[in-house]
Design an enzyme around this catalytic site. Structure first.
Site, PDB file in Angstrom:
ATOM      1  N   CYS A  93     -33.008 -21.497-117.190  1.00 40.14           N
ATOM      2  CA  CYS A  93     -32.943 -22.276-115.951  1.00 40.14           C
ATOM      3  C   CYS A  93     -32.249 -23.612-116.154  1.00 40.14           C
ATOM      4  O   CYS A  93     -31.901 -24.289-115.194  1.00 40.14           O
ATOM      5  CB  CYS A  93     -34.348 -22.501-115.414  1.00 40.14           C
ATOM      6  SG  CYS A  93     -35.272 -20.967-115.288  1.00 40.14           S
ATOM      7  N   HIS A 384     -34.307 -20.587-106.238  1.00 40.48           N
ATOM      8  CA  HIS A 384     -33.927 -20.968-107.600  1.00 40.48           C
ATOM      9  C   HIS A 384     -33.137 -19.851-108.281  1.00 40.48           C
ATOM     10  O   HIS A 384     -33.681 -19.065-109.043  1.00 40.48           O
ATOM     11  CB  HIS A 384     -35.220 -21.307-108.369  1.00 40.48           C
ATOM     12  CG  HIS A 384     -35.052 -21.464-109.846  1.00 40.48           C
ATOM     13  ND1 HIS A 384     -34.005 -22.170-110.407  1.00 40.48           N
ATOM     14  CD2 HIS A 384     -35.799 -21.008-110.885  1.00 40.48           C
ATOM     15  CE1 HIS A 384     -34.140 -22.135-111.737  1.00 40.48           C
ATOM     16  NE2 HIS A 384     -35.200 -21.423-112.052  1.00 40.48           N
ATOM     17  N   CYS A 414     -37.136 -27.448-116.258  1.00 40.04           N
ATOM     18  CA  CYS A 414     -37.791 -26.653-117.286  1.00 40.04           C
ATOM     19  C   CYS A 414     -37.071 -25.315-117.412  1.00 40.04           C
ATOM     20  O   CYS A 414     -36.420 -24.872-116.483  1.00 40.04           O
ATOM     21  CB  CYS A 414     -39.255 -26.424-116.927  1.00 40.04           C
ATOM     22  SG  CYS A 414     -39.483 -25.724-115.288  1.00 40.04           S
TER      23      CYS A 414
END
Lengths: 429, 454
Positions: A93, A384, A414
């Site tokens: 990510c 996301h 994160c």
């Protein structure tokens, strides 16, 4: 180390596709399609047609084997000059933000004058791998020298092997999904369901308001019939979220629902970076300066630290290096992988014990002004698409700083594997 | 989007059927192509009394390397003419009209496909005698009638020169080039007045907008996209504007023409300043703004509520006035320069009205009113303000009109066909060219001489 760059790096603008829910509007779009769309929207916004950009760095987390040169292929399919070099990176990510860090460093060192950092991900077009046993049988048949050998190899195939390997959203070393990991951490920090739902509602309201006031007009370009993020629910409320059943964690104390966790999403983003000289030559107004960045990783495998807590460590180091306190920021962009991730991170900053024992500080980093947190919404509302998130945040924060005309912003993302990628931007004068 | 009927009667079996039944056959109109001659054949030039205007006509044609022959009474022409241009600026008496007839008739008869008739007259309001005023007005009736008689894609238009323009007819060159060329394919039966004006230094007719920045609103698709293409073809850097929801097609247009995409709600309070900001990235000042963005919310007037009324007025008229006001601020970086151009898009619906379109017609008539007013007030700054009024144009929007209504719209004009978006783009680009400095405060119809609102 000094935090002053050899040369200023400025964020000049960004573009992204609206983010679609997995299996939604972008079912037929590949990572390459999405990344090309994000690049072309950026090219159109800043009239970069035919321009040779210093380099384009981007990536995807879930990637087909055919996408071995994804970013370069996307550049070739875009209206950028074919002489623009490009490469892929991948840090889960953190991919998009890491791409911005890598290219910013090259600009700072004078190796390049301009760059585009980005990322794309689609879970609608996820690669399905062949069952390992089937794959071995097929490989054996492929290398067979006689028809008999080939038949013998194929004869070992069993119907059960025709089921493909499902792409799993779990950590290879623990077998736990990211949500299950986060549920453990959330429980440790005593994060309540109510606090998570409240943060979720604020994210939806913040993003909806930003669209309504035109803030997203030069950050998002419509794609395949979608002009706003599909996950966005402007009418979200704590009452509605309270009705959802927990999906991560077990038993009485489970607090994480599909509402306060970010769902799988498809999309792509791109950010335009450059030196001040390059920006001047293009007549582009710098939105913010890319000040500094840091990455960290934690030992989540042994259970010594929560999977998504690494940004706290990275932030502590970044603040120290830049002689800043946690309160020296006008905007905080803490990626909402889950509402509980944000709340755990904030709780950790407020904890004397955590900051002293784990971060090695004299005392707690302290609280932040919640009115400065994710003011234009974040992942819970926008969605996301892993590698696309960094680009969304960098461009949006840079614009917020430009609007304000002063101040600093902190980004915290994160990432799987127990990693954290963080950065500081500041308004340009 | 395609005119099936025209395709049918123009080829093979359909052509012979149409011939036998005497069905109208819409001609394939000559349209702009790079490297194309100004006119498709020799140009016959005549005059009631040769003077400076006649000389200017000849000079313009010579500069364009067109073959010129003299148009006279009872002349015979060996080749099909590309155009006939008659200087009737000095016509004062009814007997002068007979001279015009004598010159025009044989030349019109000799016109080839997509032939052009351009009559040059004077402003009747400036006439010294009643007979002079009558005769100059006669030219309009004459030109409009010829437009209705022409076949095979021919057009007829009247250019009126005011006294200053007659004294220094260099200002005629730009308009004459437009009306003689294929760029005016769908403009017929129109009078246009040319005032005296100071022309900028010579510009390249192929690249009239070289080094300029033009803004086109509503440019994601249809007519707006074609307007943007014509400006880019002429050398402009085009800032294409449309609502954020049209972002994907808008960026495709921008990337195709090497322009800049600006996603913007033009009704927002900061629309003008946002436009100026984007322009300022490229240049100190803006050269051209084209207000093309528009919406329809059709309903019978008595059933039109306040919401339907205001949404159309806000987008089609209020936004245009507000953006102009911002851009006309002298001190604004990226604002409109002195000598700049404003072009609005009106509609023949705003001239003749249209059932079920009271709000739309009101907004488009408003555009016409605004253009006339601003045209006068901005003359001191050399800024021209004009509008085009499209008739039936083949777009995705008009393709949704029910078949019968659509066919009526298509056929009720002298060219018996709908126009193309590019035709509107060509007319707008003409009004925005440096050579159109003498044209201001006017509305040019791009309607194939439609009967609607005539």
């Amino acid at each position: 180390m000094s935090s002053t760059s050899p040369r200023d790096v400025v964020v000049l603008g960004g573009n992204r596709t609206p983010f679609a829910r997995s299996g939604g509007k972008y079912l037929a779009a590949s990572n390459q399609d999405l990344l090309t769309a994000a690049l072309d929207g950026l090219v159109a916004r800043y009239a970069l047609q035919g321009e040779r950009i210093g380099e384009v760095a981007a990536g995807a987390v879930i990637k087909h084997s055919r996408d071995f040169n994804l970013t370069r292929e996307a550049v070739l399919g875009s209206h950028l000059a074919a002489t623009t070099p490009a490469y892929d990176i991948q840090q889960a990510c953190g991919t998009g933000l890491e791409a911005a860090i890598l290219t910013s460093n090259k600009i700072a060192l004078g190796q390049i004058d301009s760059a585009i950092a980005g990322g794309a991900d689609t879970t609608s077009d996820a690669p399905l791998a062949l069952n390992d046993d089937l794959r071995r049988a097929l490989m054996k048949a492929n290398y067979a020298k006689t028809p008999q050998q080939r038949l013998a190899a194929l004869a070992t195939v069993r119907p059960s092997q025709l089921v493909p390997e499902q792409p799993a959203n779990s950590e290879p070393r623990t077998g736990l999904s990211m949500g299950d990991h986060m549920a453990i951490t959330a429980k440790e920090w005593g994060i309540t369901r109510e606090a998570q739902d409240e943060l979720t509602v604020r994210s939806h309201q913040g993003l909806a308001a930003s669209y309504d006031r035109g803030f997203q007009d030069d950050l998002v370009t419509s794609y395949l019939g979608l002009s706003r993020d599909q996950n966005l629910r402007p009418d979200s409320s704590v009452e509605k979220l309270a009705k959802l059943k927990p999906v991560f964690g077990k038993g009485e104390g489970a607090t994480m629902t599909a509402g306060n966790s970010t769902p799988l999403t498809d999309g792509a983003s791109a950010v335009l970076l450059g030196s001040r000289e390059w920006a001047d030559s293009k007549g582009l107004q710098p939105l913010a300066r890319f000040v500094d960045a840091e990455t960290a990783a934690v030992d989540y495998v042994s259970g010594a630290e929560g999977l998504l807590m690494a940004p706290a460590y990275a932030i502590a180091r970044l603040l120290e290096r830049n002689n800043l306190t946690l309160q020296d920021f006008d905007f905080y962009e803490i990626h909402e992988a889950f509402a509980s991730t944000v709340l755990c991170t904030l709780a950790a900053f407020e904890s004397e014990e955590f900051c002293r024992d784990r971060l090695g500080l004299d005392g707690a980093l302290g609280s932040i002004d919640r009115d400065r947190l994710n003011v234009n919404g974040s992942s819970l509302a926008a969605g996301h698409p892993f590698a696309a998130t960094g680009g969304r945040i960098v461009a949006s924060l840079a614009k917020a700083l430009h609007e304000k005309g002063s101040g600093r912003g902190l980004i915290s993302v994160c990432a799987a594997g127990g990693q954290g990628v963080v950065a500081i931007l500041e308004a340009t004068k | 989007m395609t005119d099936t009927y025209a395709n049918f009667v123009n080829q093979g079996f359909g052509k012979s059927v149409a011939g036998q039944l005497g069905l109208p056959r819409p001609a394939r109109l000559r349209r702009f192509e790079r490297g194309q001659d100004l006119v498709a054949g020799p140009v016959a030039v005549g005059a009631v009394r040769p003077g400076p205007v006649t000389e200017s006509i000849r000079a313009t044609l010579a500069a364009a390397s067109a073959e010129v022959v003299t148009a006279e009474a009872d002349a015979t022409y060996s080749a099909k003419l590309g155009a006939v241009i008659v200087d009737a600026t000095t016509a004062r008496t009814i007997d002068d009209l007979e001279v015009v007839r004598g010159i025009l008739a044989p030349a019109v008869k000799a016109l080839g496909k997509s032939g052009r008739v351009v009559v040059l007259g004077a402003d009747p309001a400036g006439a010294e005698s009643v007979e002079g005023a009558a005769v100059q007005q006669s030219l309009e009736g004459l030109t409009r009638s010829i437009g209705k008689e022409l076949r095979a894609g021919g057009t007829a238009n009247l250019l009126r020169l005011d006294e200053d323009a007659q004294r220094d007819p260099s200002v005629l060159a730009g308009p004459l080039r437009f009306f003689a060329s294929s760029r005016s394919a769908y403009v017929s039966g129109q009078p246009l007045t040319i005032n005296g004006a100071t022309l900028a230094a010579d510009t390249d007719p192929e690249q009239p907008f070289a080094g300029q920045v033009a803004v086109v609103t509503g440019a994601a698709r249809g007519i707006g996209a074609d307007i943007a293409r014509v400006f880019a073809r002429g050398g402009a850097h085009v800032v294409v504007v449309d609502i954020p929801a049209a972002g994907q097609p808008l960026s495709e247009v921008a990337n195709e023409i090497g322009g800049t995409a600006l996603q913007l709600d033009i009704t927002s309070a900061e629309a003008g300043t946002r436009i100026a900001e984007v322009v300022a990235r490229r240049a100190d000042k803006l050269d051209v703004i084209v207000h093309n963005a528009g919406i329809t919310r059709d309903k019978l007037f008595v059933n039109t509520d306040a919401e339907r009324w205001s949404s159309v007025l806000d987008v089609n008229l209020r936004a245009e006035l507000a953006i102009n006001q911002t851009l006309l601020d002298d001190s604004l970086a990226g604002g409109l320069r002195d000598g700049g151009r404003i072009v609005g898009v009106a509609s023949i619906s705003g001239i003749g009205g249209n059932r079920g379109q009271a709000n739309y017609a009101a907004s488009k008539a408003g555009v016409i009113g605004a253009v006339r007013h601003e045209g006068v007030h901005l003359r001191a700054r050399g800024i021209t303000v004009n509008a085009v009024a499209p008739g039936f144009i083949e777009t995705a929007m008009t393709s949704k009109i029910p078949l019968a209504t659509r066919e009526v719209g298509r056929r009720l004009n002298s060219l018996i066909q709908g126009g193309l978006p590019i035709d509107v783009g060509e007319a707008i680009a003409f009004l925005a060219e440096p050579g159109s400095a003498g044209v201001t405060g006017q509305v040019l119809r791009v309607c194939g001489q439609s009967q609607l609102g005539a």
